[in-house]
Design an enzyme around this catalytic site. Structure first.
Site, PDB file in Angstrom:
ATOM      1  N   ASN A 421       0.844  -1.197   0.000  1.00 15.27           N
ATOM      2  CA  ASN A 421       0.000   0.000   0.000  1.00 15.27           C
ATOM      3  C   ASN A 421       0.879   1.247   0.000  1.00 15.27           C
ATOM      4  O   ASN A 421       1.568   1.519   0.993  1.00 15.27           O
ATOM      5  CB  ASN A 421      -0.906   0.022   1.217  1.00 15.27           C
ATOM      6  N   GLU A 422       0.896   1.975  -1.100  1.00 22.10           N
ATOM      7  CA  GLU A 422       1.461   3.318  -1.251  1.00 22.10           C
ATOM      8  C   GLU A 422       2.977   3.394  -1.137  1.00 22.10           C
ATOM      9  O   GLU A 422       3.546   4.491  -1.129  1.00 22.10           O
ATOM     10  CB  GLU A 422       0.806   4.306  -0.276  1.00 22.10           C
ATOM     11  N   ASN A 423       3.673   2.258  -1.114  1.00 23.24           N
ATOM     12  CA  ASN A 423       5.121   2.327  -0.991  1.00 23.24           C
ATOM     13  C   ASN A 423       5.804   2.708  -2.303  1.00 23.24           C
ATOM     14  O   ASN A 423       6.824   3.414  -2.285  1.00 23.24           O
ATOM     15  CB  ASN A 423       5.672   0.996  -0.474  1.00 23.24           C
TER      16      ASN A 423
END
Length: 815
Positions: A421-423
């Site tokens: 998630n969102e890395n």
């Protein structure tokens, strides 16, 4: 073969000094330190007021769980201590001997204790080192890496949101959080059973059952039998081998479909292990579903599609993100999972995305999704941070991923593995690169290790490297033309009308905040009086400048709230309107945009957040809005170019013949212009009706609205001005309360326009619920609210503010 739970007789003690002496406290297993201390009345409830702050010492303390148990085993048996989940850094001692150490909350462990057990009393001690101590030590050894919060969650394999999030408290847990017991067996047992379930092109079902076995002092051949219904097939684990594959073909089975596309048919799979003379040794059972799933990322004239395809049909995803339903996961039992998933399906959702800062959920969660036809998008557990790929984490990540992919393989609801998630967005857009320099940050996990594991362990499902992600590291991960998109400039910096600036291929995260229901807020905060900026209310607002963003959101549409009750109501209205606008806009662009996954379905504690269901399980007004915007058939008025269109959205399996009636009305109800257009919308498609110019433009924007309808209640409204500029009439209505089964009926008949009428019975009794919210009535229309959990004795409170209120309540808005 026998299995014995070891859940009784545990005690908890602090290792070292603590503000509250803790020695030999009765402990519940499965459980955690916080819940044990709470049950012993040694700490206040961490969810109330700001108690969380004074309990930070718990996460900085080492803890020991101990128990004794009687034992009398059979000769020739192997005995293993089975730990389904230890949170997190643990040393396990049996009868004074160290049998193992753990450092991953997301794995299970087995320790051979055969030689250590003795007849009579035996002891187990499990000592948990503070997660902070361990994570900070790894961080110091490897070097700091950027993350979204000043906590070391990216240096330990543990539920990241325990360390606090912009909706969650900082409550760093420790404990035996999943079952623990003794497994005794002879000859052999299943070490792992991995059924891969597919459908052949001719419609026959195929179950390839991969089994690994653990043996006890013998290499004799073994039999493996797989059975589905009346069909069975037997294969052999050959002498000296420890694995086999049994292939079972099921002719033309009933297929598993997601909600809205067919029935989620399930079939019982039983796998047995036996000796060649059919002495039973072990059994595995699961309900499986026959279906195909693909991720369509084919190039098109825009960029590349991102569509989840089940049984050959692209699915319009109507979803929400799922976070752990409690900061202390052992409090979430099957009944609570069932209640939450029912709230999802009742709101017409067909997908839950298990977010990467939480957990791989229990079997209960996935089984309930299987039965309900709810698709599951499963993140690997990486969120909002750069993650090191060195030891001691690399080995843990691989072992965790292999175990969880195999564990979840039987579940037909699981349709997508997502790397993080969102890395990738963080690497691309959050200024991480100078801090990371030439060190690892997770890329190798998302682009190499995890797709390799999914391909090896469960090739029946697609994998996607991250969200947001545009299909290539060379593209902006937020590029509308590719992959998945998260939209957070809206909420953080812009009004929610900014959703209309985007047409993503798949909107995987976007949201807008509001406080919890009144009863939830009042239970968790003792401020007197309650105020948006009172100490307890602010403590239960974890987002950066969250209340400032709420205020700015109100300013765009309403102006400032006059008092707390108005703030509470209007921020909830604003949240519902924001998500309604976003979802309707994205749905109107099907099939370019193939799905929406709002942030978020649920909360883990009572808090002001983006959730539709608050931390006490109560439905916020947003939930009722989702039920409407996620309905199979939807009317919505949308700006297109310089004019307006009505999008007639049909996500049903049958055509929708509809007479779309458009009426521009005065706020007092008089029709000013009318247009009727007959349409026939094919299944799974959208038809746009152009609004004629005489209806699309108001003569007096402050006193008119456009009503698009198909029948009485399937309709869409378009107001030509913001609420602060609309000349709302003072609300005038008749309200009557009558007895009904399980509660009362509140009948409201409008004499004037009533916009976004909400009845909040939890203000009268925390146990009360209502079946509808955010209803706009035109003059002469009637709504009947069904309220459960109340009697007519509360009638007077149900028919006036603050329990019953609408946007145009007298004195609400500046004139």
């Amino acid at each position: 073969m026998t299995y014995r739970d070891l859940h009784e007789g545990w005690t908890l003690s602090a290792v070292g000094g603590t503000p509250v002496p803790v020695a030999g406290v009765a402990a519940t297993v499965p459980g955690c330190v916080h819940t044990d201390l709470l049950a012993a009345d040694l700490i206040p409830d961490p969810y109330l007021d700001d108690n969380e702050v004074e309990l930070a010492w718990i996460g900085r303390t080492d803890w020991r769980y101990e128990t004794t148990f009687a034992w009398s085993g059979a000769a020739g048996e192997r005995v293993e201590l089975v730990c389904a989940g230890l949170d997190t850094i643990a040393e396990v001692v049996v009868n004074g001997t160290v049998v193992g150490a753990t450092r991953n909350q997301h794995r299970s462990y087995r320790f051979d204790v055969t030689a250590l057990l003795r007849p009579g009393d035996n002891s187990i001690a499990i000592t948990f080192t503070s997660a902070y101590t361990y994570a900070e030590g790894v961080r110091d050894a490897l070097g700091e890496l950027p993350n979204a919060y000043p906590q070391p969650f990216n240096f330990i394999r543990k539920m990241a949101c325990n360390f606090g999030w912009d909706w969650g408290p900082t409550l760093v847990t420790a404990g035996i959080w999943r079952p623990i017991g003794l497994h005794s067996y002879s000859t052999a047992r299943f070490d792992r059973v991995r059924p891969l379930v597919t459908l052949d092109p001719d419609g026959n079902g195929r179950v390839d059952v991969h089994v690994d076995v653990a043996r006890v002092g013998t290499d004799v051949p073994l039999l493996v039998t797989a059975r589905v219904g009346a069909l069975s097939v037997t294969g052999k684990v050959t002498e000296g081998a420890d694995s086999a594959v049994v292939e079972l073909v099921v002719p033309q089975p009933a297929r598993w479909f997601p909600r809205g596309y067919g029935e989620p048919a399930l079939h019982e799979l039983t796998v047995t292990l036996a000796t060649t003379d059919e002495v039973p040794l072990d059994t595995f059972g699961r309900r499986i579903g026959f279906r195909t799933v693909e991720l369509d990322t084919a190039p098109d004239e825009i960029g590349e599609r991102f569509a989840i395809v089940v049984n050959g049909e692209p699915v319009l995803v109507k979803g929400a993100n799922w976070i752990p339903d409690d900061s202390f996961p052992t409090r979430v039992d099957r009944a609570r999972y069932a209640a939450r998933i029912a709230q999802a399906t009742d709101a017409n959702l067909n997908l839950l995305r298990v977010w990467g800062g939480g957990l791989y959920e229990s079997e209960d969660f996935y089984e309930l999704c299987d039965a309900a036809g709810v698709l599951v998008w499963q993140d690997f557990l990486f969120a909002c941070a750069a993650y090191p790929e060195e030891e001691p984490l690399a080995t843990e990540v691989e072992a965790e991923a292999r175990e969880q992919v195999a564990r979840l393989a039987p579940h037909p609801s699981l349709v997508l593995w997502n790397g993080n998630n969102e890395n990738i967005e963080g690497w691309h857009s959050w200024g991480w690169r100078p801090a990371v320099d030439d060190r690892t940050w997770g890329r190798g996990y998302y682009l190499e290790l995890l797709p390799k594991i999914v391909a090896e362990v469960d090739p029946t499902r697609p994998y996607w490297p991250g969200s947001p992600y545009s299909g290539s590291m060379d593209r902006d991960p937020l590029d509308d033309r590719y992959g998945t998109k998260h939209i957070w400039d809206v909420w953080n910096r812009r009004d929610y009308t900014g959703y209309r600036d985007y047409v993503p291929r798949f909107a995987a995260e976007f949201g807008f905040q509001a406080p919890p229901t009144f009863a939830t807020l009042r239970r968790s905060v003792s401020d007197d009086p309650l105020a948006p900026d009172s100490a307890g209310v602010l403590h239960h607002q974890k987002a950066d400048d969250g209340n400032g963003k709420l205020a700015r959101g109100l300013a765009h549409h309403f102006g400032p709230a006059a008092d707390f009750d108005e703030w509470h109501y209007l921020t909830q209205v604003n949240q519902a309107r924001a998500l309604t606008l976003g979802v309707e806009h994205f749905r109107s662009h099907w099939p370019v945009c193939t799905g929406t996954v709002i942030w978020q379905l649920n909360d883990c504690w009572p808090v002001t957040s983006w959730a539709a269901v608050d931390g006490d399980g109560r439905r916020k007004p947003l939930w009722y809005a989702l039920r409407r915007v996620y309905a199979d058939r939807l009317l919505t008025v949308q700006p297109r170019g310089d004019g307006l269109v009505v999008a007639v959205v049909n996500d049903a399996a049958t055509p929708w013949p509809a007479d779309v009636t458009l009426v521009r009305r005065s706020l007092t109800g008089e029709p000013l212009a009318t247009h009727v257009e007959s349409v026939r919308v094919p299944p799974r498609s959208v038809h746009l009706v152009t609004v004629p110019e005489r209806l699309a433009a108001a003569g007096d924007p402050a006193r008119e609205l456009l009503v698009a309808s198909c029948g009485q209640w399937r309709r869409a409204l378009w107001f030509f001005a913001e609420d602060r500029d609309i000349d709302y009439p003072a609300p005038d209505f008749a309200a009557e309360v009558t007895p009904a089964e399980g509660g009362v009926t509140v009948t409201v008949t409008a004499r004037t326009l009533l916009r976004d009428l909400v009845l909040q019975p939890d203000r009268v009794d925390p146990a009360a619920t209502v079946d509808e919210a955010l209803v706009t009535l035109l003059p002469g229309e009637t709504i009947r609210f069904q309220v459960t959990g109340l009697t007519t004795a509360a009638a007077a409170e149900l028919t006036s503010a603050p329990v019953l209120r609408c946007v145009n309540d007298a004195g609400r808005l500046p004139r």
